[in-house]
Design a protein around this motif. Structure first.
Motif, mmCIF file in Angstrom:
data_model
loop_
_atom_site.group_PDB
_atom_site.id
_atom_site.type_symbol
_atom_site.label_atom_id
_atom_site.label_comp_id
_atom_site.label_asym_id
_atom_site.label_seq_id
_atom_site.Cartn_x
_atom_site.Cartn_y
_atom_site.Cartn_z
ATOM 1 N N PHE A 152 -53.422 36.827 -60.588
ATOM 2 C CA PHE A 152 -52.566 38.005 -60.432
ATOM 3 C C PHE A 152 -51.116 37.568 -60.428
ATOM 4 O O PHE A 152 -50.795 36.414 -60.695
ATOM 5 N N LEU A 153 -50.233 38.492 -60.130
ATOM 6 C CA LEU A 153 -48.800 38.224 -60.139
ATOM 7 C C LEU A 153 -48.408 37.269 -59.015
ATOM 8 O O LEU A 153 -49.022 37.294 -57.943
ATOM 9 N N THR A 169 -53.436 35.332 -53.494
ATOM 10 C CA THR A 169 -52.872 34.039 -53.094
ATOM 11 C C THR A 169 -53.696 33.411 -51.981
ATOM 12 O O THR A 169 -53.984 32.214 -52.015
ATOM 13 N N TRP A 219 -52.211 43.183 -52.887
ATOM 14 C CA TRP A 219 -53.126 42.605 -53.868
ATOM 15 C C TRP A 219 -52.703 41.172 -54.219
ATOM 16 O O TRP A 219 -53.535 40.268 -54.309
ATOM 17 N N SER A 220 -51.414 40.954 -54.386
ATOM 18 C CA SER A 220 -50.905 39.618 -54.684
ATOM 19 C C SER A 220 -51.115 38.680 -53.502
ATOM 20 O O SER A 220 -51.459 37.506 -53.681
ATOM 21 N N PHE A 234 -46.837 35.791 -55.784
ATOM 22 C CA PHE A 234 -46.543 36.477 -54.536
ATOM 23 C C PHE A 234 -45.042 36.558 -54.260
ATOM 24 O O PHE A 234 -44.538 37.595 -53.818
ATOM 25 N N ALA A 283 -54.467 32.543 -57.015
ATOM 26 C CA ALA A 283 -53.092 32.981 -57.261
ATOM 27 C C ALA A 283 -52.799 33.145 -58.746
ATOM 28 O O ALA A 283 -51.969 33.962 -59.133
ATOM 29 N N VAL A 303 -43.446 39.179 -56.536
ATOM 30 C CA VAL A 303 -43.895 40.516 -56.142
ATOM 31 C C VAL A 303 -43.182 40.957 -54.865
ATOM 32 O O VAL A 303 -42.735 42.106 -54.757
#
Length: 147
Positions: free
Chosen positions: A68-69, A60, A55-56, A71, A65, A74
């Motif tokens: 979400f968290l 991205t 998902w990250s 990359f 980017a 993560v």
């Protein structure tokens, strides 16, 4: 007049005293889980890490980017937690590593002043690495016979 004789501890007493050096935290983390439950929990941790990582990566790649968290965080957190969960699957000692990784990801997306951002990230990474060390010690302790 009385004479007191102090006996020297025998080898068995020395072993018992030496085992107290592990600490109560490591001892409590070394409790073994049933094999099926341990494998299931480790598999869930790895699958959730994989899904969050994908998902990250998608966020991205699509240019979102910030939605979400990060990359990099993560990827590192998922790798450390997944490998630790697979290694310690007979115990649930990787919970500290998991908590440290979640805190690190939370600190990564929360806006702090640069000084506090670096400080909090260093603290959470230290928690995550301490979890790996405690987990390794707990797995080693879980493989020893208990009398």
């Amino acid at each position: 007049m009385s004479t007191h004789v102090i006996s020297q501890p025998n080898e068995h007493q020395r072993e018992v005293v030496g085992s107290d050096e592990q600490g109560t935290l490591v001892r409590s983390l070394s409790t073994t889980l049933p094999t099926a439950l341990g494998n299931l929990l480790a598999t869930l941790v790895v699958l959730v890490s994989l899904v969050v990582g994908i998902w990250s990566l998608v966020a991205t790649w699509t240019g979102n980017a910030d939605s979400f968290l990060p990359f990099f965080q993560v990827t590192v957190a998922a790798t450390v937690v997944s490998l630790n969960a697979l290694y310690a699957r007979r115990t649930f000692s990787y919970v500290i590593t998991l908590i440290g990784a979640i805190l690190w990801l939370w600190v990564s997306v929360t806006p702090f002043t640069p000084f506090f951002q670096v400080l909090l990230q260093a603290i959470t990474v230290t928690i995550m690495l301490a979890g790996v060390v405690l987990s390794t010690a707990a797995v080693r302790l879980s493989k020893q016979p208990r009398f």
